[in-house]
Write a protein that holds these residues in place. Structure first.
Motif, mmCIF file in Angstrom:
data_model
loop_
_atom_site.group_PDB
_atom_site.id
_atom_site.type_symbol
_atom_site.label_atom_id
_atom_site.label_comp_id
_atom_site.label_asym_id
_atom_site.label_seq_id
_atom_site.Cartn_x
_atom_site.Cartn_y
_atom_site.Cartn_z
ATOM 1 N N HIS A 28 0.811 -1.224 0.000
ATOM 2 C CA HIS A 28 0.000 0.000 0.000
ATOM 3 C C HIS A 28 0.849 1.281 0.000
ATOM 4 C CE1 HIS A 28 0.659 -0.396 4.328
ATOM 5 N NE2 HIS A 28 0.288 0.851 4.468
ATOM 6 N N ASP A 72 -4.967 4.085 9.294
ATOM 7 C CA ASP A 72 -5.180 2.949 8.385
ATOM 8 C C ASP A 72 -5.088 1.610 9.086
ATOM 9 O OD1 ASP A 72 -5.023 5.064 6.722
ATOM 10 O OD2 ASP A 72 -3.203 4.443 5.661
ATOM 11 N N SER A 109 -4.918 -3.532 -7.010
ATOM 12 C CA SER A 109 -3.493 -3.289 -6.843
ATOM 13 C C SER A 109 -2.801 -3.249 -8.205
ATOM 14 C CB SER A 109 -2.886 -4.403 -5.975
ATOM 15 O OG SER A 109 -1.493 -4.408 -6.095
ATOM 16 N N GLU A 168 -2.611 -7.099 -0.164
ATOM 17 C CA GLU A 168 -2.354 -6.275 1.028
ATOM 18 C C GLU A 168 -0.928 -6.516 1.548
ATOM 19 O OE1 GLU A 168 -5.386 -5.668 4.218
ATOM 20 O OE2 GLU A 168 -3.893 -6.749 5.407
#
Ligand SMILES: [Zn+2]
Ligand SMILES: [Zn+2]
Lengths: 343, 169
Positions: free
Chosen positions: A25, B82, A90, A110
């Motif tokens: 991320h 987050d 992604s 992730e």
């Protein structure tokens, strides 16, 4: 009743990351390091299984799962649980998927790596042992992020520890129909086990398929997680059996009527919608469970993903309209049901 | 004794430099080392200045929320927002936060298959790799599995033991 008739498939997933590369991320730049990481992953996978590489950018327009024209391959993989919906968002993401579709190694979801093994039936431990073989080879070749006490380091701290999720897909029509499921879901939530519907969770028509998974369990070993899941699955099978008997005792002939009509519809339909298929095939499976129909359950379980919307498009080699899909589905289902008759 | 910087956690390391010395907790020490390694601070006085204990508390909080992991740039406020760490080094840089999450998640140490991997030790051998020499070990593991009610594991071990006793590899 056979546990293998209620348990459709078993899945193990590992979340892993490497040191010295930001998590996906926040991963920008770092092209050289990223490429080196991907090369190693590919070479390890190639040494462990015969697979194909899929990258999100090559599968979609703009890296989003949408109703676009070229994204049906990506959606097909999601439909078949070979990649997660999140992977489609992604831009750097992709997966190496074994040709027999049992092993999938996603990258840049992730976490840097999300490895999974799915096997038909109730075979959690076997799935674990098989995936471990790939996972250990990755540990040998990559600098995997790990810290004493915390275990595997993951982007989201809830996955710390074993970084493992075990899930089992189950067919639980009777528990759903007698309305016990809500109470059971609540009971297991207290034991860190979640139960959720698969294929149209919030729609009227559903296939009574449920996914049972372990929740975050930072201090638990892989063996503890598997043992817990196994005991939950066995308990659910027993409850499902009890519920099936209870329904039969109350309204046997109505159930039989419903099952036989569903079987007839699938055998004779020429245009078959996805929801209609799901509800009818669930009734047919229930019919096999009651001994009313002589069909091979694993073959039926294999049929279900084959007629999902995007999977049909991939088979046809082009994006199909809903009507074209419904016609194609009817034909495949008809032929498959005839082929899976048992003595 | 409490950490001379955050005054919250016990002292785990003492730093001695030309500028003087400081007794720090593990988290503050870890952060000091990382900031120094990346050249963001020159020494102890820089580091203490960053915390600026003479400013009002709110300034201190705002400043520490903007402290970024030197490896990936993740800030404390982003981490809290987050609920995602930005890289493996974040777990050192924000080790106080990591400890806090760890406690919230149950606070039990991982002791599974990969225990010891921090020293790059390979996890235990697979059952299929075990030979007849491992029989005593396997018998012990079988008993353990039975005691812990890990039935399928016990079955798997039992199967391997019978295979090995039958002379098959
Ligand atoms: Zn401190
Ligand atoms: Zn970081």
């Amino acid at each position: 009743m056979n546990i293998q008739d209620i348990v459709v498939s078993s899945r193990i997933r590992f979340a892993r990351n490497v040191n010295n590369l930001p998590f996906p991320h926040v991963l920008k730049g770092n092209e050289a390091k990223l490429q080196e990481f991907l090369n190693t992953v590919q070479s390890v996978c190639a040494s462990k299984f015969d697979g194909d590489l899929y990258t999100v950018n090559a599968m979609t327009v703009g890296g989003e799962i949408s109703e676009g024209a070229d994204d049906y391959v990506l959606n097909m993989l999601v439909e078949n649980h070979l990649i997660s919906p999140a992977l489609g968002r992604s831009k750097l993401g992709g997966a190496i998927i074994s040709k027999d579709k049992t092993i999938s190694v996603m990258f840049n979801e992730e976490d840097h790596l999300r490895e999974q093994c799915i096997l038909e039936g109730f075979r959690l431990r076997e799935a674990y042992e098989r995936l471990l073989e790939v996972d250990m080879a990755l540990h040998d070749r990559l600098d995997i992020a790990f810290k004493k006490g915390l275990g595997h380091l993951t982007a989201c701290p809830t996955n710390l520890g074993a970084g493992m999720r075990a899930s089992v897909m189950m067919f639980l029509p009777a528990l759903d129909l007698v309305g016990d499921l809500r109470r059971i879901i609540k009971k297991y939530a207290g034991e860190d086990v979640t139960i959720r519907g698969v294929y149209g969770e919030n729609t009227e028509a559903k296939g009574f398929m449920y996914q049972i998974s372990n929740q975050a369990a930072i201090g638990r070993s892989e063996d503890m997680i598997i043992a817990k899941m196994e005991s939950v699955v066995k308990e659910l099978c027993m409850l499902e059996e009890q519920a099936r008997r209870a329904i039969w005792d109350r309204k046997g002939v109505d159930i039989e009527d419903q099952i036989m009509r569903a079987y007839g519809a699938l055998l004779f339909a020429r245009v078959l919608g996805s929801d209609e298929f799901m509800i009818n095939i669930a009734n047919v499976k229930l019919g096999v469970g009651y001994g009313l129909l002589k069909l091979d359950i694993p073959s039926i379980n294999r049929l279900i993903p084959k007629v999902l919307p995007y999977t049909l498009s991939v088979k046809a080699g082009k994006k199909l309209s809903p009507r074209e899909r419904d016609i194609m589905r009817a034909k495949i289902v008809r032929e498959a049901l005839i082929a899976c008759k048992t003595k | 004794m409490l950490c001379g910087l955050c005054k919250m956690r016990p002292v785990e390391a003492i730093i001695k430099t030309d500028e003087g010395s400081a007794s720090l907790c593990a988290a503050c020490f870890q952060r000091y080392r990382m900031l120094k390694a990346t050249g963001e601070i020159e020494g102890l006085s820089d580091y203490f200045y960053m915390y600026d204990e003479f400013n009002p508390i709110s300034a201190f909080i705002a400043r520490s929320a903007q402290m970024a992991c030197p490896s990936c740039g993740t800030t404390l406020s982003k981490l809290k927002n987050d609920f995602k760490f930005g890289c493996a080094k974040c777990y050192d840089f924000f080790s106080d936060k990591a400890d806090e999450y760890f406690e919230e998640l149950g606070g039990q140490e991982y002791k599974g298959r990969y225990a010891g991997y921090e020293n790059k030790k390979r996890p235990g051998r697979r059952l299929s790799e075990m030979t007849a020499d491992d029989l005593p070990f396997l018998m012990k593991k079988l008993q353990e599995a039975r005691d812990n009610q890990e039935l399928s594991r016990a079955d798997a071990i039992d199967r391997r033991i019978r295979q090995l006793k039958g002379g098959k590899q």
